[in-house]
Write a protein that holds these residues in place. Sequence first.
Motif, PDB file in Angstrom:
ATOM      1  N   GLU A   1      10.128   1.183  -4.611  1.00 41.55           N
ATOM      2  CA  GLU A   1       9.203   1.152  -3.003  1.00 41.55           C
ATOM      3  C   GLU A   1       7.677   1.029  -3.282  1.00 41.55           C
ATOM      4  OE1 GLU A   1      11.104   3.858  -0.327  1.00 41.55           O
ATOM      5  OE2 GLU A   1      12.929   2.469  -0.105  1.00 41.55           O
ATOM      6  N   TYR A   2       7.054   0.378  -2.477  1.00 37.33           N
ATOM      7  CA  TYR A   2       5.779   0.493  -2.339  1.00 37.33           C
ATOM      8  C   TYR A   2       5.295   0.507  -1.116  1.00 37.33           C
ATOM      9  CZ  TYR A   2       5.633  -1.106  -7.383  1.00 37.33           C
ATOM     10  OH  TYR A   2       5.680  -1.031  -8.760  1.00 37.33           O
ATOM     11  N   ASN A   3       4.229   1.452  -0.660  1.00 37.39           N
ATOM     12  CA  ASN A   3       3.914   1.725   0.710  1.00 37.39           C
ATOM     13  C   ASN A   3       2.414   1.359   0.909  1.00 37.39           C
ATOM     14  OD1 ASN A   3       6.550   2.764   1.262  1.00 37.39           O
ATOM     15  ND2 ASN A   3       5.588   4.821   0.222  1.00 37.39           N
TER      16      ASN A   3
ATOM     17  N   GLU B   1       2.571  -6.501  -4.504  1.00 36.61           N
ATOM     18  CA  GLU B   1       2.001  -7.576  -3.905  1.00 36.61           C
ATOM     19  C   GLU B   1       2.604  -8.173  -2.457  1.00 36.61           C
ATOM     20  OE1 GLU B   1       1.325 -12.349  -5.177  1.00 36.61           O
ATOM     21  OE2 GLU B   1       2.505 -11.147  -6.487  1.00 36.61           O
ATOM     22  N   LYS B   2       3.986  -8.004  -2.486  1.00 37.72           N
ATOM     23  CA  LYS B   2       4.543  -8.371  -1.247  1.00 37.72           C
ATOM     24  C   LYS B   2       4.016  -7.320  -0.066  1.00 37.72           C
ATOM     25  CE  LYS B   2       8.940 -10.292  -2.991  1.00 37.72           C
ATOM     26  NZ  LYS B   2      10.398 -10.313  -3.172  1.00 37.72           N
ATOM     27  N   THR B   3       4.037  -5.930  -0.439  1.00 39.63           N
ATOM     28  CA  THR B   3       3.761  -5.056   0.688  1.00 39.63           C
ATOM     29  C   THR B   3       2.222  -5.305   0.996  1.00 39.63           C
ATOM     30  OG1 THR B   3       4.917  -3.533  -0.709  1.00 39.63           O
ATOM     31  CG2 THR B   3       3.371  -2.454   0.846  1.00 39.63           C
TER      32      THR B   3
ATOM     33  N   VAL C   1      -7.491  -0.742   6.142  1.00 43.74           N
ATOM     34  CA  VAL C   1      -6.590  -1.426   5.451  1.00 43.74           C
ATOM     35  C   VAL C   1      -6.541  -1.151   4.068  1.00 43.74           C
ATOM     36  CG1 VAL C   1      -5.503  -3.812   4.931  1.00 43.74           C
ATOM     37  CG2 VAL C   1      -6.929  -3.335   7.073  1.00 43.74           C
ATOM     38  N   ASP C   2      -5.379  -0.731   3.476  1.00 47.21           N
ATOM     39  CA  ASP C   2      -5.032  -0.532   2.060  1.00 47.21           C
ATOM     40  C   ASP C   2      -5.178  -1.716   1.182  1.00 47.21           C
ATOM     41  OD1 ASP C   2      -4.631   2.290   2.803  1.00 47.21           O
ATOM     42  OD2 ASP C   2      -2.467   2.156   2.498  1.00 47.21           O
ATOM     43  N   GLU C   3      -5.920  -1.306   0.124  1.00 48.44           N
ATOM     44  CA  GLU C   3      -6.182  -2.705  -0.752  1.00 48.44           C
ATOM     45  C   GLU C   3      -5.347  -2.327  -1.984  1.00 48.44           C
ATOM     46  OE1 GLU C   3     -10.050  -2.860  -1.987  1.00 48.44           O
ATOM     47  OE2 GLU C   3     -10.813  -3.318   0.123  1.00 48.44           O
ATOM     48  N   LYS C   4      -4.557  -1.463  -2.233  1.00 50.89           N
ATOM     49  CA  LYS C   4      -3.560  -1.160  -3.101  1.00 50.89           C
ATOM     50  C   LYS C   4      -2.472  -0.370  -2.708  1.00 50.89           C
ATOM     51  CE  LYS C   4      -3.181   1.154  -7.885  1.00 50.89           C
ATOM     52  NZ  LYS C   4      -4.180   2.085  -8.613  1.00 50.89           N
ATOM     53  N   ALA C   5      -1.307  -0.949  -2.944  1.00 49.02           N
ATOM     54  CA  ALA C   5      -0.015  -0.236  -2.480  1.00 49.02           C
ATOM     55  C   ALA C   5       0.237   0.884  -3.299  1.00 49.02           C
ATOM     56  CB  ALA C   5       0.990  -1.283  -2.601  1.00 49.02           C
ATOM     57  N   GLU C   6       0.860   2.045  -2.683  1.00 47.58           N
ATOM     58  CA  GLU C   6       1.365   3.067  -3.731  1.00 47.58           C
ATOM     59  C   GLU C   6       2.980   3.070  -3.625  1.00 47.58           C
ATOM     60  OE1 GLU C   6       0.001   6.575  -2.061  1.00 47.58           O
ATOM     61  OE2 GLU C   6      -2.218   6.201  -2.201  1.00 47.58           O
TER      62      GLU C   6
END
Length: 252
Positions: free
Chosen positions: A37-39, A118-120, A157-162
Amino acid sequence: MVLDVIRALGRRWYVVLVGAIVTAGLTVGAYVTTPPEYNARALVLLLPSEVAVGEGGNPFLTLGGLEQPAGILVAYFSSAPAREDVKQQSPTAQYVVGIDDSTRGPVIAIDVTDTSAEKTLDTLTFIADRIPVELAALQEQVDTPADAVITSIPLTVDEKAERGMGATIRMMIAALVVGITATCITAFALDGLLRRRQLRRSGELSEQPEKPEKPEKKRRKHRGSKQEDAASASVDDEHTPVPVSASTGRER
């Protein structure tokens, strides 16, 4: 009760060993098979209209009263049409749109979770871009004058998903609990079954009647007793004194 369970597990250590191996396999399988899972998160701020701000005014000082339009937008993104649009963007995406609790003002928080980074980020950008569009559409429906239109700007806006491990950890804990519970129940049940069998066998041996003697042995035993009686009778006759007549001096 706890001591009984511990003793049963100790007696059936082989069941515990097999259960531990199976439990470890289930836990590793849960870790491997659970999708990652990516948030990602974004914050969007609503700004008052030109009429509300006034000439030379500061829009950040007139944010009061914009919580209601923000709530209307939040309600829209919770509707079925909005969710269908997001589903077309990414079928595996999950999102939550709500009023941010950490700030006092019309700040809309967007939280997106998906199976890849990427999808996130794509879904997050899609929802964040839809907020000004839907805000403008709502105001057009009520014929809002141009100088009274409420606008919005993205705060962050997050530029990287965690990557989040919440789902993976939950699945691993579930596999661990199931494995340990099944192992304890199996070992305790097997111990009880085997001990009942042992007690039943020992009871049957103690209650088993003596085998009856065969008739032939009985007859031999009876004959032997008769011979013993005859021998004892002859011995008694030998030791019995014979009466003698006083007149004749002869034995009677």
